[in-house]
Design a protein around this motif. Structure first.
Motif, PDB file in Angstrom:
ATOM      1  N   ALA A 190       7.202   4.057  19.325  1.00  0.00           N
ATOM      2  CA  ALA A 190       6.899   4.981  18.228  1.00  0.00           C
ATOM      3  C   ALA A 190       7.945   4.868  17.126  1.00  0.00           C
ATOM      4  O   ALA A 190       9.140   4.713  17.388  1.00  0.00           O
ATOM      5  N   THR A 191       7.470   4.951  15.891  1.00  0.00           N
ATOM      6  CA  THR A 191       8.339   4.983  14.717  1.00  0.00           C
ATOM      7  C   THR A 191       7.923   6.158  13.844  1.00  0.00           C
ATOM      8  O   THR A 191       6.762   6.241  13.427  1.00  0.00           O
ATOM      9  N   LEU A 192       8.852   7.050  13.589  1.00  0.00           N
ATOM     10  CA  LEU A 192       8.607   8.198  12.722  1.00  0.00           C
ATOM     11  C   LEU A 192       9.293   7.919  11.390  1.00  0.00           C
ATOM     12  O   LEU A 192      10.481   7.599  11.348  1.00  0.00           O
ATOM     13  N   SER A 193       8.536   8.036  10.290  1.00  0.00           N
ATOM     14  CA  SER A 193       9.063   7.649   8.985  1.00  0.00           C
ATOM     15  C   SER A 193       8.778   8.696   7.929  1.00  0.00           C
ATOM     16  O   SER A 193       7.824   9.479   8.038  1.00  0.00           O
ATOM     17  N   LEU A 194       9.596   8.661   6.893  1.00  0.00           N
ATOM     18  CA  LEU A 194       9.303   9.391   5.668  1.00  0.00           C
ATOM     19  C   LEU A 194       8.456   8.487   4.788  1.00  0.00           C
ATOM     20  O   LEU A 194       8.750   7.296   4.625  1.00  0.00           O
ATOM     21  N   ARG A 222       6.115  13.981   3.079  1.00  0.00           N
ATOM     22  CA  ARG A 222       5.055  13.309   3.833  1.00  0.00           C
ATOM     23  C   ARG A 222       5.702  12.504   4.963  1.00  0.00           C
ATOM     24  O   ARG A 222       6.628  11.715   4.719  1.00  0.00           O
ATOM     25  N   LEU A 223       5.199  12.723   6.168  1.00  0.00           N
ATOM     26  CA  LEU A 223       5.710  12.009   7.338  1.00  0.00           C
ATOM     27  C   LEU A 223       4.644  11.068   7.883  1.00  0.00           C
ATOM     28  O   LEU A 223       3.443  11.346   7.772  1.00  0.00           O
ATOM     29  N   ASN A 224       5.085   9.980   8.487  1.00  0.00           N
ATOM     30  CA  ASN A 224       4.168   9.010   9.082  1.00  0.00           C
ATOM     31  C   ASN A 224       4.689   8.643  10.465  1.00  0.00           C
ATOM     32  O   ASN A 224       5.856   8.276  10.611  1.00  0.00           O
ATOM     33  N   ILE A 225       3.843   8.774  11.479  1.00  0.00           N
ATOM     34  CA  ILE A 225       4.217   8.318  12.815  1.00  0.00           C
ATOM     35  C   ILE A 225       3.290   7.191  13.225  1.00  0.00           C
ATOM     36  O   ILE A 225       2.069   7.279  13.103  1.00  0.00           O
ATOM     37  N   ILE A 234       0.833  -1.200   0.000  1.00  0.00           N
ATOM     38  CA  ILE A 234       0.000   0.000   0.000  1.00  0.00           C
ATOM     39  C   ILE A 234       0.867   1.248   0.000  1.00  0.00           C
ATOM     40  O   ILE A 234       0.578   2.233  -0.656  1.00  0.00           O
ATOM     41  N   ARG A 235       1.982   1.212   0.768  1.00  0.00           N
ATOM     42  CA  ARG A 235       2.945   2.310   0.758  1.00  0.00           C
ATOM     43  C   ARG A 235       4.270   1.837   1.335  1.00  0.00           C
ATOM     44  O   ARG A 235       4.317   0.841   2.061  1.00  0.00           O
ATOM     45  N   ILE A 236       5.331   2.554   0.993  1.00  0.00           N
ATOM     46  CA  ILE A 236       6.671   2.214   1.457  1.00  0.00           C
ATOM     47  C   ILE A 236       7.163   3.344   2.357  1.00  0.00           C
ATOM     48  O   ILE A 236       7.239   4.498   1.933  1.00  0.00           O
ATOM     49  N   LEU A 237       7.503   3.004   3.600  1.00  0.00           N
ATOM     50  CA  LEU A 237       7.971   3.984   4.569  1.00  0.00           C
ATOM     51  C   LEU A 237       9.468   3.810   4.835  1.00  0.00           C
ATOM     52  O   LEU A 237       9.969   2.683   4.868  1.00  0.00           O
ATOM     53  N   LYS A 238      10.150   4.926   5.051  1.00  0.00           N
ATOM     54  CA  LYS A 238      11.566   4.917   5.409  1.00  0.00           C
ATOM     55  C   LYS A 238      11.704   5.479   6.823  1.00  0.00           C
ATOM     56  O   LYS A 238      11.670   6.693   7.029  1.00  0.00           O
ATOM     57  N   PRO A 239      11.845   4.624   7.844  1.00  0.00           N
ATOM     58  CA  PRO A 239      11.951   5.101   9.235  1.00  0.00           C
ATOM     59  C   PRO A 239      13.173   6.005   9.426  1.00  0.00           C
ATOM     60  O   PRO A 239      14.252   5.726   8.904  1.00  0.00           O
ATOM     61  N   ILE A 240      12.962   7.077  10.177  1.00  0.00           N
ATOM     62  CA  ILE A 240      14.074   7.977  10.499  1.00  0.00           C
ATOM     63  C   ILE A 240      14.312   8.068  11.997  1.00  0.00           C
ATOM     64  O   ILE A 240      15.334   8.586  12.429  1.00  0.00           O
ATOM     65  N   SER A 241      13.367   7.551  12.810  1.00  0.00           N
ATOM     66  CA  SER A 241      13.561   7.585  14.260  1.00  0.00           C
ATOM     67  C   SER A 241      12.653   6.576  14.942  1.00  0.00           C
ATOM     68  O   SER A 241      11.475   6.451  14.589  1.00  0.00           O
ATOM     69  N   HIS A 242      13.208   5.856  15.925  1.00  0.00           N
ATOM     70  CA  HIS A 242      12.437   4.973  16.796  1.00  0.00           C
ATOM     71  C   HIS A 242      12.612   5.493  18.226  1.00  0.00           C
ATOM     72  O   HIS A 242      13.726   5.803  18.645  1.00  0.00           O
ATOM     73  N   PHE A 243      11.533   5.594  18.970  1.00  0.00           N
ATOM     74  CA  PHE A 243      11.652   6.084  20.343  1.00  0.00           C
ATOM     75  C   PHE A 243      10.466   5.631  21.196  1.00  0.00           C
ATOM     76  O   PHE A 243       9.450   5.168  20.664  1.00  0.00           O
TER      77      PHE A 243
END
Length: 495
Positions: free
Chosen positions: A150-154, A140-143, A57-66
């Motif tokens: 929590a995972t914050l992704s592009l 576009r960001l996805n949390i 459905i979509r491809i996310l690139k994580p930039i931070s895990h916390f």
């Protein structure tokens, strides 16, 4: 190129199919989760995942895990990131939140905290703030928050990948493209015999089958991906991926679609023609009740009405008819049926080889395989016939196959829009809520779409139009990728 973490989102139930696609593509460290598959790869792998995967459905690139135990945790952790390297001056951004947590009951609240942290950092460092765009942002960001993880992704995809770009018109409750592709891949069919959908609606299963048969990338129809707006976008690399058709293959059989509704037939024909697949797909007006055994070996994959969003005068009689037609007119072949109600499957009156749990929107459906043979099962087996493969026996022996995801499913926020829903503008809530609602909304029927016209462009015409070293739409005007204009230009309707 350096490898990094990536996440591919999908339907619940399609995770193993997506994982297999990623492994075949060459992705590393592939691991399945709930409605997602994690993997690692470089920039080329990220581009290919968006462009080539049928079931993502979509491809996310994580930039931070916390850890996110409070709203302040979210704000502080997001603010630690150097956003000047991600959101350039003058660029807009948006945030999408998916939350399964007792601490955070409202996903919009999480969205606001992420936006506040980013905007405050820019104000403190530069005195200005980036603009937020919901409709067409540059970044576009996805949390994603599950309990306190929590995972914050592009978001590298942008618009959901199920929106291929070939759908010109739609019928009531169209099948989602990603789900359709997943269903076909589950059957193991890859173009080795004829393919039939006797209740084809707008033709989604037909078109997805043709793409799979040709090993053709579904991203070929897309106008753009979100990663094309990133500061490190490699245009030459993506052009090379886009133009590479070396893995495509010839399809020597044919795909047939039928529907009793002429509006659906015309819509399916229009969509098939827009996809440039008229040489592979034939759509005709016909009642499944009059179905006759095909001359060539075939597979049936179909999605009959469930009685949830499409009303049928006598739903159970429809399923009795399906069973009767399969039993008498489809011997020595396989049929796969997706449906929601157990009582509907009961009316088919045939013993399935396998039952696969799949979610269609919020509906917990089953995808059942029927191995059709003439005579008694004992005689069929004695002659070497196989009703269930070893893998199918293993899957059917698993305990709680249909229950393991239900508890997780209940926790989905009812206010969250299901991006993979099979009705584009419809927000799915609980099944009970839909049943009890006195004002349940149905998708509107679309106007008639005539499929008659001048010369139809072939699939190869579509992909290689204006390719003088450049494929159409890249290196030229963006609007050249509009398929409607392309068809008119190819057929001579536009000066």
């Amino acid at each position: 190129m350096n490898e990094f973490e990536l996440i591919a989102k999908t339907f619940m139930g399609l995770e193993p199919v997506l994982a297999k696609e990623l492994i075949q593509m060459g992705a590393n460290n592939v691991q399945t989760g709930r409605r997602m598959v994690s993997f690692t790869g470089d920039k080329e792998m990220m581009y290919r995942a968006n462009f080539q995967l049928h079931t993502a459905i979509r491809i996310l690139k994580p930039i931070s895990h916390f850890k996110a135990r409070s709203a302040d945790d979210v704000y502080n952790e997001v603010k630690k990131i150097d956003w000047s390297k991600i959101i350039e001056k003058g660029k807009t951004f948006s945030v999408d939140s998916v939350v399964y947590s007792e601490e955070f009951r409202n996903s919009r609240f999480v969205t606001y905290k992420v936006k506040d942290a980013i905007v405050d950092q820019f104000r403190e460092n530069t005195g200005t703030r980036p603009n937020i765009s919901v409709s067409n942002p540059d970044i576009r960001l996805n949390i994603h928050i599950a309990e306190d993880n929590a995972t914050l992704s592009l978001d590298s995809s942008g618009e959901s990948l199920h929106r291929r770009g070939y759908r010109q018109e739609s019928v009531e409750a169209p099948l989602n493209e990603v789900l359709a592709a997943g269903m076909i891949l589950m059957t193991g069919w890859n173009g080795d015999c004829d393919f039939i959908d006797p209740m084809c609606g707008s033709g989604t299963l037909l078109i997805e089958a043709a793409l799979i048969a040709h090993n053709m990338s579904p991203g070929i129809f897309r106008k753009e991906f979100a990663f094309e707006k990133w500061s490190d976008f490699d245009k030459d690399l993506f052009d090379r991926i886009y133009n590479d058709d070396s893995q495509e293959r010839e399809f020597k059989h044919h795909i047939y679609g039928y529907d009793i509704d002429i509006k659906a037939v015309n819509t399916a024909r229009l969509n098939v023609r827009a996809a440039g697949l008229t040489n592979d797909i034939t759509v005709s007006e016909a009642d499944f009740a009059n179905f006759k055994k095909p001359q060539n070996k075939s597979i049936i994959v179909t999605n009959p009405p469930y009685g949830e969003r499409i009303s049928t005068p006598n739903l159970l009689a429809t399923y009795r008819m399906i069973g009767e037609r399969l039993k008498h007119e489809f011997t020595d072949n396989e049929a796969w049926v997706l449906s929601y109600r157990e009582e509907c499957f009961d009316q088919i009156g045939l013993k399935p080889s396998i039952k696969i749990p799949v979610y269609n929107g919020s509906l917990e459906c089953e995808f059942r395989k029927y191995t059709m043979f003439d005579g008694r099962m004992k005689e069929f087996r004695s002659e070497g016939g196989i009703v269930k493969s070893d893998e199918e026996k293993r899957q059917m022996a698993e305990k709680h196959r249909f229950k393991k995801n239900r508890e997780f499913k209940k926790r989905i926020d009812e206010e969250e829009e299901n991006e993979a829903a099979d009705i584009r503008s419809f927000k799915f809530y609980s099944i009970e809520r839909m049943k009890n609602s006195p004002e349940r909304k149905n998708a509107s029927r679309n106007r008639d779409a005539s499929a008659d016209g001048d010369r139809k462009p072939s699939r190869r015409d579509f992909k290689k139009a204006e390719r003088g070293g450049k494929h159409f739409g890249r290196g030229g005007k963006r609007e050249e990728r509009d398929m409607g204009k392309f068809y008119k230009r190819r057929s001579g309707d536009e000066d």
